[in-house]
Each structure stands twice: as structure tokens, then as C-alpha cells.
Design an enzyme around this catalytic site. Structure first.
Site, short mmCIF file in Angstrom:
data_model
loop_
_atom_site.label_atom_id
_atom_site.label_comp_id
_atom_site.label_asym_id
_atom_site.label_seq_id
_atom_site.Cartn_x
_atom_site.Cartn_y
_atom_site.Cartn_z
N ASP A 14 0.83 -1.21 0.00
CA ASP A 14 0.00 0.00 0.00
C ASP A 14 0.86 1.26 0.00
OD1 ASP A 14 -2.40 1.36 -0.04
OD2 ASP A 14 -2.61 1.39 2.14
N ASN A 62 -11.11 -2.81 -4.97
CA ASN A 62 -10.42 -1.79 -5.76
C ASN A 62 -11.15 -1.42 -7.07
OD1 ASN A 62 -7.10 -2.86 -4.71
ND2 ASN A 62 -8.29 -1.13 -3.98
C1 IPE Z 1 -5.34 -2.69 -0.02
O1 IPE Z 1 -5.06 -1.34 -0.18
C2 IPE Z 1 -5.35 -3.38 -1.34
C3 IPE Z 1 -4.07 -3.50 -2.00
C4 IPE Z 1 -2.92 -3.11 -1.56
C5 IPE Z 1 -4.11 -4.14 -3.28
P1 IPE Z 1 -6.20 -0.24 -0.30
O2 IPE Z 1 -5.52 1.05 -0.46
O3 IPE Z 1 -7.18 -0.62 -1.35
O4 IPE Z 1 -6.93 -0.36 1.11
P2 IPE Z 1 -7.79 0.71 1.91
O5 IPE Z 1 -8.81 1.25 0.94
O6 IPE Z 1 -6.86 1.78 2.39
O7 IPE Z 1 -8.38 -0.06 3.06
C1 IPE Z 2 -1.75 0.20 -3.27
O1 IPE Z 2 -1.49 1.56 -3.32
C2 IPE Z 2 -1.90 -0.41 -4.63
C3 IPE Z 2 -3.28 -0.79 -4.97
C4 IPE Z 2 -4.30 -0.78 -4.16
C5 IPE Z 2 -3.49 -1.26 -6.32
P1 IPE Z 2 -2.67 2.60 -3.31
O2 IPE Z 2 -3.09 2.87 -4.70
O3 IPE Z 2 -3.76 2.16 -2.40
O4 IPE Z 2 -1.93 3.88 -2.72
P2 IPE Z 2 -2.49 4.88 -1.64
O5 IPE Z 2 -2.95 4.09 -0.46
O6 IPE Z 2 -3.62 5.62 -2.29
O7 IPE Z 2 -1.32 5.77 -1.34
MG MG Z 3 -4.13 2.43 -0.45
#
Ligand code: IPE
Ligand code: IPE
Ligand code: MG
Length: 247
Positions: A14, A62
Site C-alpha cells: 500500500d 479496488n
Molecule cells: C489494499 O489497499 C489493497 C491493495 C494493496 C491491493 P487499499 O488502499 O485498497 O486499502 P484501503 O482502501 O486503504 O483499506
Molecule cells: C496500493 O497503493 C496499490 C493498490 C491498491 C493497487 P494505493 O493505490 O492504495 O496507494 P495509496 O494508499 O492511495 O497511497
Molecule cells: Mg491504499
């Protein structure tokens, strides 16, 4: 004593979006650098003797992201497979994809199939990529398949259900790492992390490297894993008169 090296590490990768935002770049750039961090981490884990690495790449939730970001991530799968598959294959990485493949495009499905087929005989480290994956989805699909296989209700034990979970090819994760500063599971491996050691770091995923992995491994080594049991009481050292110090 906890072994220094966990057999299986699970990672919520993340922080890609924030990494890019801090550089005034589009979120997609963060995801691109996230792929590089993943390849680096597979190598670092293999070098340290980790046998299984499972990463959360795209969650069931997602899909709620803007269409542009979702299609960018799908395109990135194709780019990543064409750019890195040969390298990973030659380094002994076995790739498995876990998640609901029904909802992804034919192209993405074909890329996953290719990645699995090209690496199926590798044994150095197993990289499981959770894509269109949710922990609740996993439990439901396992129940469905167990029922479809004719399991009578009375025989649906934890062990039996585990055979149908999507990570049945791996032992349960020993160490769960989440980068990006959030302290939550976000519907990752709900069933499998029952006794994993949890490690949360503010490091944003594109910055993750061997040094950050070593911090997680050091924290893991210092943990006392009891699995619901108790530690044997320390044996008191005898004093000079042959009487134990606690008597
Ligand atoms: C979790 O991250 C999913 C992945 C890393 C693929 P998210 O960014 O989607 O999670 P939330 O929304 O902060 O809980
Ligand atoms: C995790 O990074 C990757 C995916 C969920 C695909 P994020 O896209 O959630 O990055 P932040 O949390 O918005 O920084
Ligand atoms: Mg995220």
C-alpha cells in the site's frame, strides 16, 4: 524460539498513490514504481531464504476506484508480465495467481496463465499474487467448492476447508507486512493470517527494499509465537549451594 526467517510472508503493498502524489505525479506512476518494488522484494525474500511470498496487488474492493486508475492497473499487469516474467522465471520464482479470474479481461487472464505456466516447475520461492482477491471471497469460494466436491456438512472441518482455500499450495503466512501506514487488513487473507505476526510500516510501497524487509524480519525474530499455548517456564539456575535461586 521463533526462527529468524519466516517461511511465508504476506504483504499488503500500500501507498503507491501517496508516493506519486508527494512527487506531484499521477497515481499511475506510483503503481509503476510499485511493480519495481515487488520485483526487488521477491529477490530480497529469495536471498534470505523465504519460501513463499504472497502480495496483495488488487482487491475485490479496488473496482471502486476511478475507471482510469482501474484500467491503468490492468494494463500494468500486461506490461509487468512482459517486462519481468523471463527474469523471475530464470531466478527460480514460481508464480501463482490467487483471486477471482472471472471478472478480469481475457488479456489479463492470458497473462496470468502465461506467468503460471512459464514458472510452474520453479522451486526457489513461490510468489502468489492476489489479484481481484478478497479474504471473504476466498472463504465463500472455498465453501462452495467443498460443497460441490460432495463434502457432507458434518465433515466440513477446518482442515477440509483449508484444502479449498486459494492458498492451499502454501503454509499459513508467518509474517504479515503492510506498508503505507494504514493499520488494517483491508480484506486480505482473513482465514490464513489467524496466527501471523503483524508488522505495519509507514514506508510507502514504492520505497520498500531489502533494508525495510530486514526491519520487518528483525521485528519478527523478536516476537514470541505461542499459538494459544504457554511458554515453558524458565529453568532456574542452581546457586553455589546446589539450591535453586527461586526456592
Ligand atoms: C489494499 O489497499 C489493497 C491493495 C494493496 C491491493 P487499499 O488502499 O485498497 O486499502 P484501503 O482502501 O486503504 O483499506
Ligand atoms: C496500493 O497503493 C496499490 C493498490 C491498491 C493497487 P494505493 O493505490 O492504495 O496507494 P495509496 O494508499 O492511495 O497511497
Ligand atoms: Mg491504499
Amino acid at each position: 524460539m521463533t526462527p529468524t526467517v519466516p517461511r511465508h510472508i504476506a504483504v499488503v503493498m500500500d501507498g503507491n498513490g501517496r508516493w506519486a502524489n508527494r512527487r506531484f505525479m499521477p497515481r499511475f506512476v506510483g503503481h509503476k514504481h510499485g511493480v519495481d518494488a515487488l520485483v526487488r522484494t521477491v529477490q530480497a525474500c529469495a536471498d534470505r531464504g523465504v519460501e513463499y511470498l504472497t502480495v496483495f496487488a488488487f482487491s475485490s474492493e479496488n473496482w471502486k476506484r476511478p475507471e482510469e486508475e482501474v484500467s491503468g492497473l490492468m494494463g500494468l499487469v500486461l506490461v509487468a508480465v512482459s517486462r519481468y516474467l523471463q527474469k523471475l522465471a530464470s531466478e527460480g520464482v514460481r508464480i501463482r495467481i490467487v483471486g477471482d479470474r472471472a471478472a478480469v479481461s481475457d488479456k489479463v487472464r492470458a497473462a496470468w496463465d502465461e506467468a503460471e505456466a512459464a514458472t510452474r516447475h520453479n522451486t526457489r520461492i513461490t510468489l502468489s499474487v492476489a489479484f481481484n482477491y478478497g479474504g471473504r471471497w476466498d472463504i465463500v469460494q472455498a465453501c462452495r467448492r467443498a460443497i460441490a466436491a460432495g463434502t457432507p456438512a458434518a465433515e466440513l472441518s477446518e482442515e477440509r476447508l483449508a484444502e479449498f482455500m486459494s492458498l492451499a499450495h502454501a503454509p499459513d503466512p508467518d509474517l504479515f507486512i503492510r506498508t503505507g501506514g494504514e493499520v488494517r487488513i483491508s480484506n486480505f487473507l482473513l482465514w490464513q493470517v489467524a496466527y501471523a505476526e503483524l508488522f505495519f510500516t509507514d514506508c510507502l510501497w514504492p520505497d520498500f527494499d531489502g533494508a525495510e524487509l530486514d526491519r520487518a524480519l528483525a521485528a519478527y525474530s523478536a516476537r514470541d509465537r505461542r499459538f494459544g499455548s504457554v511458554k515453558p517456564a524458565p529453568v532456574p539456575a542452581p546457586d553455589v549451594h546446589g539450591v535453586t535461586s527461586s526456592s
